[in-house]
Design an enzyme around this catalytic site. Structure first.
Site, short mmCIF file in Angstrom:
data_model
loop_
_atom_site.label_atom_id
_atom_site.label_comp_id
_atom_site.label_asym_id
_atom_site.label_seq_id
_atom_site.Cartn_x
_atom_site.Cartn_y
_atom_site.Cartn_z
N SER A 277 -5.59 -35.33 -18.24
CA SER A 277 -6.50 -36.15 -19.07
C SER A 277 -7.77 -36.54 -18.32
CB SER A 277 -5.77 -37.38 -19.62
OG SER A 277 -5.11 -38.08 -18.59
N HIS A 353 6.71 -33.93 -10.79
CA HIS A 353 5.28 -34.27 -10.77
C HIS A 353 4.49 -33.17 -10.08
CE1 HIS A 353 1.57 -36.62 -10.33
NE2 HIS A 353 2.04 -37.30 -11.37
N ARG A 362 5.00 -46.31 -10.05
CA ARG A 362 4.86 -46.85 -11.41
C ARG A 362 6.24 -46.94 -12.07
NH1 ARG A 362 0.56 -42.58 -13.64
NH2 ARG A 362 2.17 -41.25 -12.72
N ASP A 408 6.87 -41.92 -16.74
CA ASP A 408 7.35 -41.82 -18.12
C ASP A 408 8.86 -42.00 -18.25
OD1 ASP A 408 4.78 -41.28 -19.19
OD2 ASP A 408 4.93 -39.25 -18.39
N1 NMX Z 1 12.97 -30.36 -15.47
C1 NMX Z 1 13.19 -29.03 -15.40
N2 NMX Z 1 12.44 -28.18 -14.69
C2 NMX Z 1 11.44 -28.72 -13.98
C3 NMX Z 1 11.16 -30.09 -13.97
C4 NMX Z 1 11.98 -30.91 -14.77
N3 NMX Z 1 11.76 -32.25 -14.86
N4 NMX Z 1 10.11 -30.32 -13.16
C5 NMX Z 1 9.71 -29.11 -12.69
N5 NMX Z 1 10.51 -28.15 -13.20
C6 NMX Z 1 10.40 -26.70 -13.01
C7 NMX Z 1 9.07 -26.22 -13.59
O1 NMX Z 1 9.15 -26.07 -14.99
C8 NMX Z 1 8.87 -24.94 -12.81
O2 NMX Z 1 9.70 -23.97 -13.38
P1 NMX Z 1 9.20 -22.43 -13.56
O3 NMX Z 1 8.85 -21.96 -12.17
O4 NMX Z 1 10.37 -21.74 -14.15
O5 NMX Z 1 8.00 -22.48 -14.45
C9 NMX Z 1 9.42 -25.29 -11.44
O6 NMX Z 1 10.33 -26.40 -11.64
C10 NMX Z 1 8.38 -25.68 -10.43
O7 NMX Z 1 7.61 -26.74 -10.96
P2 NMX Z 1 6.96 -27.85 -10.00
O8 NMX Z 1 6.01 -27.15 -9.09
O9 NMX Z 1 8.02 -28.67 -9.40
O10 NMX Z 1 6.19 -28.78 -11.04
P3 NMX Z 1 4.75 -28.56 -11.69
O11 NMX Z 1 3.72 -29.15 -10.78
O12 NMX Z 1 4.55 -27.16 -12.13
O13 NMX Z 1 4.86 -29.44 -13.02
C11 NMX Z 1 5.54 -31.35 -14.26
C12 NMX Z 1 4.91 -30.85 -12.97
C13 NMX Z 1 5.36 -32.86 -14.35
C14 NMX Z 1 4.81 -30.73 -15.44
C15 NMX Z 1 7.03 -30.97 -14.28
O14 NMX Z 1 7.69 -31.62 -13.23
C16 NMX Z 1 7.71 -31.28 -15.59
O15 NMX Z 1 7.67 -30.46 -16.51
N6 NMX Z 1 8.34 -32.49 -15.73
C17 NMX Z 1 8.92 -32.91 -16.97
C18 NMX Z 1 7.83 -33.39 -17.92
C19 NMX Z 1 7.25 -34.71 -17.46
O16 NMX Z 1 7.96 -35.64 -17.12
N7 NMX Z 1 5.91 -34.79 -17.49
C20 NMX Z 1 5.23 -36.06 -17.20
C21 NMX Z 1 4.42 -36.04 -15.90
C22 NMX Z 1 3.76 -37.36 -15.69
N8 NMX Z 1 2.73 -37.62 -16.68
O17 NMX Z 1 2.73 -38.66 -17.29
O18 NMX Z 1 1.83 -36.80 -16.91
C1 MLT Z 2 -0.80 -39.12 -14.73
O1 MLT Z 2 -0.65 -40.35 -14.71
O2 MLT Z 2 -1.89 -38.62 -15.06
C2 MLT Z 2 0.38 -38.25 -14.46
O3 MLT Z 2 1.23 -38.82 -13.52
C3 MLT Z 2 0.06 -36.82 -14.18
C4 MLT Z 2 -0.68 -36.49 -12.92
O4 MLT Z 2 -1.06 -37.34 -12.13
O5 MLT Z 2 -0.87 -35.26 -12.71
#
Ligand code: NMX
Ligand code: MLT
Length: 471
Positions: A277, A353, A362, A408
């Site tokens: 964002s 994350h 947080r 979250d």
């Molecule tokens: N559950 C299952 N798989 C996960 C999760 C999770 N919570 N977190 C990471 N992975 C997987 C990810 O999908 C990826 O798989 P693939 O290689 O098959 O595509 C692998 O682990 C490596 O990912 P990372 O490098 O650890 O994480 P990345 O930086 O790509 O993504 C998020 C970060 C936040 C998108 C990821 O951890 C996620 O999808 N979390 C669940 C959704 C979530 O809680 N999002 C909110 C983040 C905070 N916010 O408010 O923005």
């Molecule tokens: C945020 O607050 O924007 C989330 O934790 C995602 C991020 O920092 O990449």
């Protein structure tokens, strides 16, 4: 407006007197709080020239210093770990978490003004901090509260634009539509159309950002009341601070809920510049799109399930756990449910994350809030159990870089406890809060004259050829 003109005049007299003060000896009364001390815009006007000089010096003395190597992995992998943005209002450390202008969340809780003694920080105090880098006094935060109230009137066409959507439209779609409708009143766009020097860009940006921050809670609460409360709107209460008034307009007046909203808005406001964002807003604003356009774009990124929509997903997921296994779920049942989620190809929402590598502070401060105010709530106990169960499973997967909970993972059960149980609405709350961080940084983007964002992209063929030559 007359008030702000007289405040600006007072500010000038004061700085002239301050310049004379060495010849006059110590003038103690100058330390008494004056109107300009309470005027955020006047404070910024004083601060901006020195920060412009600082950036100029940085560029001329260190412009060619390297900040690291860019690898093919980074180009393919969402630019993870690549330093490429200037963002002044906050900085994220992978282990420690966020610092707002150098202050951690516990430090903000101690140092920022609050509504009740020892209570949660006032979001307007944080806004002052993000914009100026200085911790405001209680009087400064209160003055800002009043200023935000004075800017919060919404033109009628905004409601009409929202009303044109089906009531079933996602709350984020309705919210963003409202923000786009607010854009009609952009001061930046009007001033730009007339023509203005680049040095002045920050001034209408400040007006737009402050108007945006003042108006988002009104739009957001309208959307909530429209969807969930038969359109019965609750007018603002000008005697309340920003967070409390937002909660009040939504329909929640429990003093503990007001404290939760102050904390919620404070901690979700900013998370350095690279998150989807904030980065989107910064990118769009770099084309000199005004703060309303930039923030609406940011909200569209926030509405994605890997970003801000995760708070909705968490509560829905927790409720599905309870629906299937009951509130007194055993650890083994919970483990099975987590595996079932993963095996169905879904992520466990609220965990992981892009930058953080430890539990999000947080999350921790929300957990502390829950321990203080709702220790026996069954959903809070389930969230606590997930804290034990999920990280080892995500670690076992072998690919997740951060198995720990993020912001979250906790917010939904707190809101649900106080009656705000409509999970689909949660990302709107995140959006209201993020207007504070994004709005603050956009003022500095224009004050510092930051450039149009335009990184270089390449094709796979280009990368293959480059790597062959480099080998
Ligand atoms: N559950 C299952 N798989 C996960 C999760 C999770 N919570 N977190 C990471 N992975 C997987 C990810 O999908 C990826 O798989 P693939 O290689 O098959 O595509 C692998 O682990 C490596 O990912 P990372 O490098 O650890 O994480 P990345 O930086 O790509 O993504 C998020 C970060 C936040 C998108 C990821 O951890 C996620 O999808 N979390 C669940 C959704 C979530 O809680 N999002 C909110 C983040 C905070 N916010 O408010 O923005
Ligand atoms: C945020 O607050 O924007 C989330 O934790 C995602 C991020 O920092 O990449």
């Amino acid at each position: 407006m007359a008030f702000f003109r007289s405040v600006a005049a007072l500010s000038k007299i004061r700085s002239r007197l301050a310049q004379q003060s060495s010849s006059l000896g110590s003038i103690r009364w100058l330390q008494i709080q004056t109107a300009s001390d309470l005027d955020l815009r006047a404070q910024l006007k004083d601060l901006i020239p020195e920060q412009q000089e600082r950036l100029k010096k940085l560029k001329s003395e260190h412009g060619k210093v390297q900040l690291g190597n860019i690898t093919v992995d980074m180009v393919i992998g969402g630019m993870r770990g690549m330093t490429g943005l200037l963002w002044e209002t906050s900085l994220l450390d992978p282990d420690e978490g966020i610092r707002f202008r150098g202050l951690s969340i516990p430090e903000c809780q101690k140092m920022l003004p609050s509504a009740i003694q020892g209570g949660e920080p006032l979001p307007e105090g944080l806004l002052w901090l993000l914009l100026t880098g200085k911790v405001p006094s209680q009087e400064q935060a209160d003055a800002l509260s009043k200023e935000l109230h004075s800017r919060s009137k919404i033109p009628d066409h905004v409601y009409k634009a929202i009303d044109a959507l089906p009531v079933t439209a996602h709350p984020m779609t309705q919210f963003t539509t409202g923000i786009m409708a607010l854009q009609v009143e952009s001061e930046f766009q009007k001033a730009y159309d007339k023509g203005m020097p680049k040095a002045k860009f920050w001034e209408p940006t400040y007006e737009d950002s402050m108007n945006l921050i003042a108006r988002v809670p009104v739009v957001a609460s309208y959307v909530y009341r429209r969807i969930y409360k038969d359109g019965k709107v609750i007018p603002a209460d000008d005697s309340l601070d920003y967070g409390a008034n937002f909660s009040h307009m939504l329909g929640f007046d429990d003093p503990k809920m007001l404290e939760l909203m102050r904390l919620y808005v404070t901690i979700h406001s900013d998370h350095e510049g690279g998150n989807v964002s904030a980065h989107t807003a910064h990118l769009v604003a770099s084309a000199l799109s005004d703060p309303f356009l930039s923030f609406a774009a940011a909200l569209n990124g926030l509405a994605g399930p890997l970003h801000g929509l995760a708070n909705q997903e968490v509560l829905l997921w927790i409720k599905s756990v309870v629906g299937e296994c009951g509130e007194n779920i055993t650890t083994d049942q919970l483990k099975d449910y987590v595996w079932k989620t993963l095996n169905s190809g879904k992520v466990v929402p609220g965990f992981g994350h892009g930058v953080l590598r430890k539990t999000d502070p947080r999350y921790t401060c929300q957990r502390e809030f829950a321990l203080k105010h709702l220790p026996d709530d069954p959903l809070f106990q389930l969230v606590s159990k997930l804290y034990e169960v999920v990280p080892p499973i995500l670690t076992e997967l072998g690919k997740v870089k951060n198995p720990w909970p993020n912001v979250d993972a906790h917010s939904g059960v707190l809101l649900n406890y106080f009656g705000l149980s409509e999970a689909r609405y949660y990302t709107v709350l995140f959006g209201v809060s993020r207007s504070i961080g994004i709005g603050s940084q956009l003022v500095w983007d224009r004050a510092l004259g930051l450039a149009l964002e335009r990184p270089k992209s390449v094709t796979m063929e280009w990368l293959e050829n480059y790597c062959k030559k480099a080998a």
